[in-house]
Design an enzyme around this catalytic site. Sequence first.
Site, PDB file in Angstrom:
ATOM      1  CG  ASP A   1       7.926  -2.010 -16.369  1.00 35.87           C
ATOM      2  OD1 ASP A   1       7.552  -2.439 -17.287  1.00 35.87           O
ATOM      3  OD2 ASP A   1       7.418  -1.937 -15.306  1.00 35.87           O
TER       4      ASP A   1
ATOM      5  CE  LYS B   1      -4.150  -2.097   2.274  1.00 34.33           C
ATOM      6  NZ  LYS B   1      -3.803  -3.404   2.212  1.00 34.33           N
TER       7      LYS B   1
END
Length: 563
Positions: A139, A25
Site C-alpha cells: 500500500d 479513533k
Amino acid sequence: MAAAGQVIEGKYEILKLVGQGGMSKVYLAMDRRLNKQWAVKEIRKNVRDSNNELVVHSAVAEANLIKALDHSAIVRIVDIIDTDRDIFIVEDYIEGETLSSILEKHGAQSQERVIDWAVQLCEALEYLHTRTPPVIYRDMKPANVMLKPDGNIKVIDFGIAREYKKHNVEDTVSLGTRGYAAPEQFGGIGQTDARTDVYGLGVTLYHLVTGQNPSEPPYELKPIREWNPQLSSGLETIIQKCTMLNPEDRYQSCAELLYALRHYDLVSAEHRAALKRKRNLFLTVVGVAAAGYLTGGIGLSMRNQANREDYQQNISRAVNASNVEDRIRYYAAAVDIRPLENEAYLGMIEAFKEDAAFTVSEEEELRKKVDVYREQMIQGGKYADLAYEIGRLYWHYYDYGRGGGTDADQNQITRMKCAVPWFADAVTYGSEEAEYYNRARIYRDIGQFNKDITLNIVEASDKGMYAPYWENIRELVELTAGREEENEMTRLEVYRLALYSIEQYARKFRSEGVSQEEQAEVYETVKGAVEEMDTTSDTTEYIKSSISARFQAAENAIVNAFR
C-alpha cells in the site's frame, strides 16, 4: 469512546482526538511513567457486524506484524491492550505531515527531495522484504508516508501488508489503492511479492515529482518529462521500469532499485550519449590506455592505500580521544571510509556502553550507518558478528524507558524486543560454529517470547510457550553465572531477567512440567551469584541492590506456585 483525561491501563493518559475512521479513533496520549507521547488507536469490539469483526481482526493482525519489525523508517507498536469493549494499540506518535498533504499544499516536489525520500523508502521496503518470512507492504502511496520535521520519513498503516508465502499461487484477497496498486494485487496474475512494492514506490515517485495523481482519471502514467522537461531522463527511466505491468520487467528487488536511484544520473539519456561518444573514441585511445594502464593501477593502489591510512588514522584518533563524543565521531568517520569493516562499528558500540546507557540519539546514529550497508555486509560475511554485538548493546544498555521500580522491568522488556531482530540476523547469517551462535539463539528466543506473550495470553494461545522459555532462561543463567569474562552489567541483567521470569511465571512453569526443585535451583544460583558479586560502579551497585530486594518475592512465587 475514550475521553480527554481518561487513563488506560493506569499508564496512558488521553490528551486529545487526532484522527478517526469508520470504526477506529486515534488519540494523542501521554505515558505517565515515561513522560512520553504516544498515538493510541482505539477499535470498538462491540459493534456486531461482520465488517467490524474484519476491522478488529485486521488491526490485531497489523499490530502483530509491526511489533516484530525494527527499522528507523517504520512506525513501532509498543503495547496492545485488549479490554471488554475495545482494543487499544499504542504506537509511535509521529510529528509531521503526510506526503499527500504536502502535495495538496505545494504540488510537485523537487527532484532532489523526491530522490532523497525514495532512497529512505527503498531502504525501509528492502528491510521488510529481507525478513523471514518476507513482508510485502502492498500500500505504498503518499498518504502512507509521514515526513518528520527533521526531514526523515516514516512508513505508516500496515493494514494490508502480508507475509510472503513461498508456495502460494496468488493472494487470497485483492486489496490496494487504485492507481498505486500493481496489477497482480487484483488477482489472476500471481502472488504479490517484492516487485509489487517496487511498482507502488514507482507510482508514488511519479505522483511526487509530477504532482499528477495516478488515482484520478485518466489513470495514466505518462513519461514524467512530458509534465516537466527539466526532470532527469534517468529518473524517468527508473520510474518507467518500476511501473511496468509485467513484474518480470521491473526491478527485481528494492536493493536493485536503490542502486539505480543513487546513480540515477548514470541512467540518463545524456549520460548514455556521452558513453557512446566515448566508445567511438575508444579505438583511437586504446594504445594510450594500454600505456597508461600501469599508471592507473598505481593510482588506484595509491588511493586504496590513502583510504586505509585515513581509516586507521581515524581509528587511532578514536582510541586516543579524551572524551566519548570525540571517540564516537572518529569511529563514525572511519565507518564512512570503509563501511564493510567491522572494527569501527564495534568501536562505536563500545563507546556507547561507556556511560552504561545506549540512548535513542545514539541508536539513530548507529542505525544510519548500519542500515545503509547491511546487504553488502551480509554478502561480505561479516554482518552476523556485528548483528550479535548490536543485539547485546540493545539487550543490556538500551536506555529507552529506563527508570526505577516497575519501569525497570518495562525497560528490560523493551530492550529485549528491540534486540530480537539483531539476534535473529546473527543466527540467520552466522555460522553454527561461531562462539556466540548458541547464545544468540537463546537471546532471540527469550526476546521473542517476551514480544509475543502479552497478546498470546489475551488470545488464550500461550499454552506450550513456558517450558521452552524456562529452558532458555535456565541455559542462559548457566552460561552466565560465575563467568568473570562477562562484564558485570551483562551478568546482572541476566540475573534480573531470571528473577523476573520466576516471579511472573512460576505457576505457568509448573503447569508445563518444570518442577519446584528446578526453579529453586536456578533461584539459588542467581541469588548466590549476586551476593558474591563485587560491583565497580554506582549503576551496577544500584542494579544489584534492586535484584537483591526481589529475592523474597521470587522465592515466594515458587512456594506459592506449588502450594
